[in-house]
Design a protein around this motif. Sequence first.
Motif, PDB file in Angstrom:
ATOM      1  N   VAL A 157     102.358  85.563  28.294  1.00 54.40           N
ATOM      2  CA  VAL A 157     101.564  85.156  27.127  1.00 54.40           C
ATOM      3  C   VAL A 157     100.323  86.042  27.045  1.00 54.40           C
ATOM      4  CG1 VAL A 157     100.247  83.251  26.084  1.00 54.40           C
ATOM      5  CG2 VAL A 157     102.312  82.750  27.402  1.00 54.40           C
ATOM      6  N   VAL A 158      99.993  86.509  25.831  1.00 52.72           N
ATOM      7  CA  VAL A 158      98.756  87.270  25.623  1.00 52.72           C
ATOM      8  C   VAL A 158      97.777  86.372  24.885  1.00 52.72           C
ATOM      9  CG1 VAL A 158      97.803  89.434  24.765  1.00 52.72           C
ATOM     10  CG2 VAL A 158     100.260  89.222  25.094  1.00 52.72           C
ATOM     11  N   LEU A 159      96.527  86.369  25.292  1.00 50.82           N
ATOM     12  CA  LEU A 159      95.559  85.508  24.614  1.00 50.82           C
ATOM     13  C   LEU A 159      94.220  86.234  24.480  1.00 50.82           C
ATOM     14  CD1 LEU A 159      94.966  81.780  25.005  1.00 50.82           C
ATOM     15  CD2 LEU A 159      93.038  83.246  25.528  1.00 50.82           C
ATOM     16  N   GLY A 160      93.640  86.181  23.291  1.00 53.67           N
ATOM     17  CA  GLY A 160      92.331  86.801  23.066  1.00 53.67           C
ATOM     18  C   GLY A 160      91.227  85.793  23.339  1.00 53.67           C
ATOM     19  N   LEU A 161      90.347  86.129  24.282  1.00 51.57           N
ATOM     20  CA  LEU A 161      89.217  85.239  24.578  1.00 51.57           C
ATOM     21  C   LEU A 161      88.019  85.675  23.745  1.00 51.57           C
ATOM     22  CD1 LEU A 161      89.528  85.126  28.455  1.00 51.57           C
ATOM     23  CD2 LEU A 161      89.677  83.150  26.937  1.00 51.57           C
TER      24      LEU A 161
ATOM     25  N   LYS B 117     103.797  89.340  15.765  1.00 50.45           N
ATOM     26  CA  LYS B 117     105.226  88.996  15.711  1.00 50.45           C
ATOM     27  C   LYS B 117     105.631  88.163  16.926  1.00 50.45           C
ATOM     28  CE  LYS B 117     106.203  93.232  13.247  1.00 50.45           C
ATOM     29  NZ  LYS B 117     106.615  94.607  13.498  1.00 50.45           N
ATOM     30  N   LEU B 118     104.675  87.992  17.844  1.00 54.75           N
ATOM     31  CA  LEU B 118     104.974  87.176  19.019  1.00 54.75           C
ATOM     32  C   LEU B 118     105.071  85.711  18.598  1.00 54.75           C
ATOM     33  CD1 LEU B 118     102.311  88.736  21.440  1.00 54.75           C
ATOM     34  CD2 LEU B 118     104.755  89.207  21.402  1.00 54.75           C
ATOM     35  N   LYS B 119     105.757  84.929  19.404  1.00 59.03           N
ATOM     36  CA  LYS B 119     105.792  83.485  19.138  1.00 59.03           C
ATOM     37  C   LYS B 119     104.413  82.913  19.490  1.00 59.03           C
ATOM     38  CE  LYS B 119     109.533  83.224  21.761  1.00 59.03           C
ATOM     39  NZ  LYS B 119     110.610  82.669  22.585  1.00 59.03           N
TER      40      LYS B 119
ATOM     41  N   LEU C 227     102.954  93.024   9.602  1.00 56.73           N
ATOM     42  CA  LEU C 227     101.961  92.501  10.532  1.00 56.73           C
ATOM     43  C   LEU C 227     101.875  93.352  11.794  1.00 56.73           C
ATOM     44  CD1 LEU C 227     102.830  88.707  10.339  1.00 56.73           C
ATOM     45  CD2 LEU C 227     100.835  89.831   9.367  1.00 56.73           C
ATOM     46  N   PRO C 228     100.700  93.341  12.439  1.00 61.66           N
ATOM     47  CA  PRO C 228     100.606  94.053  13.719  1.00 61.66           C
ATOM     48  C   PRO C 228     101.609  93.464  14.712  1.00 61.66           C
ATOM     49  CG  PRO C 228      98.530  92.939  13.171  1.00 61.66           C
ATOM     50  CD  PRO C 228      99.473  92.663  12.064  1.00 61.66           C
ATOM     51  N   ASP C 229     101.985  94.256  15.710  1.00 62.57           N
ATOM     52  CA  ASP C 229     103.045  93.818  16.623  1.00 62.57           C
ATOM     53  C   ASP C 229     102.743  92.499  17.319  1.00 62.57           C
ATOM     54  OD1 ASP C 229     104.697  95.784  15.950  1.00 62.57           O
ATOM     55  OD2 ASP C 229     104.323  97.049  17.709  1.00 62.57           O
ATOM     56  N   PHE C 230     101.462  92.317  17.720  1.00 63.83           N
ATOM     57  CA  PHE C 230     101.191  91.097  18.501  1.00 63.83           C
ATOM     58  C   PHE C 230     101.379  89.848  17.647  1.00 63.83           C
ATOM     59  CE2 PHE C 230      97.194  89.394  17.020  1.00 63.83           C
ATOM     60  CZ  PHE C 230      96.531  90.469  16.454  1.00 63.83           C
TER      61      PHE C 230
ATOM     62  N   LYS D  25     105.862  87.817  25.300  1.00 63.13           N
ATOM     63  CA  LYS D  25     106.696  87.113  24.306  1.00 63.13           C
ATOM     64  C   LYS D  25     105.871  86.169  23.428  1.00 63.13           C
ATOM     65  CE  LYS D  25     111.205  87.887  25.653  1.00 63.13           C
ATOM     66  NZ  LYS D  25     110.946  88.933  26.598  1.00 63.13           N
ATOM     67  N   TRP D  26     104.700  85.772  23.941  1.00 62.56           N
ATOM     68  CA  TRP D  26     103.927  84.736  23.253  1.00 62.56           C
ATOM     69  C   TRP D  26     102.497  85.183  23.006  1.00 62.56           C
ATOM     70  CZ3 TRP D  26     106.193  79.938  22.109  1.00 62.56           C
ATOM     71  CH2 TRP D  26     107.432  79.681  22.726  1.00 62.56           C
ATOM     72  N   LEU D  27     101.931  84.651  21.920  1.00 64.10           N
ATOM     73  CA  LEU D  27     100.514  84.830  21.633  1.00 64.10           C
ATOM     74  C   LEU D  27      99.845  83.462  21.787  1.00 64.10           C
ATOM     75  CD1 LEU D  27      98.212  86.650  20.474  1.00 64.10           C
ATOM     76  CD2 LEU D  27      98.817  85.738  18.232  1.00 64.10           C
ATOM     77  N   GLY D  28      98.927  83.357  22.732  1.00 57.96           N
ATOM     78  CA  GLY D  28      98.217  82.087  22.925  1.00 57.96           C
ATOM     79  C   GLY D  28      97.029  82.025  21.981  1.00 57.96           C
ATOM     80  N   GLN D  29      96.791  80.857  21.387  1.00 57.61           N
ATOM     81  CA  GLN D  29      95.644  80.733  20.492  1.00 57.61           C
ATOM     82  C   GLN D  29      94.910  79.421  20.716  1.00 57.61           C
ATOM     83  OE1 GLN D  29      97.169  81.520  16.493  1.00 57.61           O
ATOM     84  NE2 GLN D  29      96.375  83.605  16.678  1.00 57.61           N
ATOM     85  N   GLY D  30      93.611  79.438  20.439  1.00 59.26           N
ATOM     86  CA  GLY D  30      92.781  78.244  20.647  1.00 59.26           C
ATOM     87  C   GLY D  30      92.626  77.401  19.388  1.00 59.26           C
TER      88      GLY D  30
END
Length: 509
Positions: A216-220, A353-355, A348-351, A315-320
């Motif tokens: 999972v990728v997440l922007g802080l 397209k993540l779930k 859309l940017p590639d990220f 595979k995933w984009l984490g969001q708050g």
Amino acid sequence: MQNNVLILDFGSQYTQLIARRVRELNIYCEIHPYNSLPDNVSTFKAVILSGSPSSVRSEEAPHPDLSEIKGKLPLLGVCYGAQYLAHFNGGAVAPSNTREYGRANLSYVKEGEAFFEGIESGSQVWMSHSDTIKVLPENGVKLASTEDVENAAYKIEGEETYAIQFHPEVYHSTDGKLLLENFLVHIAGVKQDWTPYNFVEMTVNDLKEQVGNDKVVLGLSGGVDSSVAAVLLNKAIGENLHCIFVNNGLLRKYEFESVLHQYEGMGLNVKGVDASARFLDALKGVDDPEQKRKIIGRVFIEVFDDEAHKITDAKWLGQGTIYPDVIESISVNGPSATIKSHHNVGGLPDFMKLKVVEPLRMLFKDEVRRVGASLGMNPELLGRHPFPGPGLAIRILGDITPEKVAVLQEVDHIFITNLKNWGLYDKVWQAGAMLLPVNSVGVMGDERTYEKCVALRAVESTDGMTADWVNLPYEFLQKTSNEIINKVKGVNRVVYDISSKPPATIEWE
Ligand code: XMP
């Protein structure tokens, strides 16, 4: 714990408040638009029908499908909900002759009703409607009246259906929370098991199941929501959570280093990316506020996309995302607004397209803080003031230069540090400094100066929608102003913003 209470929204300004009151009882609830019922309605333990700006007599009146609800589940109609249940079940609703808005007091309460347990005649309630129920529905039994409203509350005999024309969710209804408790706990038998501890346990299990061994990728952002989301995800999937914290060069003084350090201390797998130069370069010469916001948004996406690409197989984009954002996005007029992003996925940017995984999407802001506390997070981090995504860019009026950013960072740092030292920080909802695009004359020693003016702003608010300026002590303002003028080169005048919102927004740009 899931599917405890269903709130059907008919578009009332108070619907979110109903949910908050229910959650305050440690009961989980969900808001759904009246015309988009969840599939599993019958699994809910109780249903509440909200108010509405519509009249049941109008052609466009919202018509929910209650076939699986009325008479089958404990049901509470509030205001429009109460009128709807009357009007379409053999009763009559008509325009009211008297003003039925604001405070009123119950003048009659039927004895021996579990619904009104502990609530007596005289209790203050909040009315807000122009129609009124003239005739109760079939099998309706009057439970309470006010001087002007005969059928302020009723029940339907033989069902667990209750209805009230006043608003229990509004603070001015002094026994409103007790009434909700009577209905939900004593009549519907709903368990009060919605606690931060249970939420964490349940969410961590759900996240493990949902995400599995994926990355999972997440922007802080340094803010409360993304930080709590990260800690939860980290608890569920550990090193498979890859956090990215971007310095856009418009953060507060020391913010990037100190927050990054805190994140590392919390055991998060976080990468700090200093893209200050890229942002400031793109902003060169731009003085229009909306243009600044667009540029910062675009560059952020570029930077984040570059970084996300470096994490192979994410595979995933984490969001708050939190519940108020979710509620706003599901309109009462249909769910179409929420699914349009699928149409232009190619662009859309590639990220993107993540779930998407959003562990806080069912929480209100205060619940996020409580969850953070139960996760053992630093209270200072959880109590941080909100800070806008475009940062100091929208507090520097006019064009942005690295020198102006440095000046404003110094001023802001003195102001915020003093608020903390004086014990005022937690009494203020948000505070910051604005760098104005004007120079003014001053004298320092024997010299005439011609330097910048800064404005300090501190507001009280609950959600940022409305705000009042804070009456900070004169002595605090005096000391802070002196310190700024003495220590920050290039500033010779400090003013305090005494404007409320509306009309003056919190940010100056
Ligand atoms: P205003 O200035 O509209 O601000 O009264 C209300 C709240 O929103 C924040 N704000 C922003 N947050 N991007 C953000 O992430 C923005 O462009 C933005 N503009 C305002 C502001 O700081 C306040 O908390």
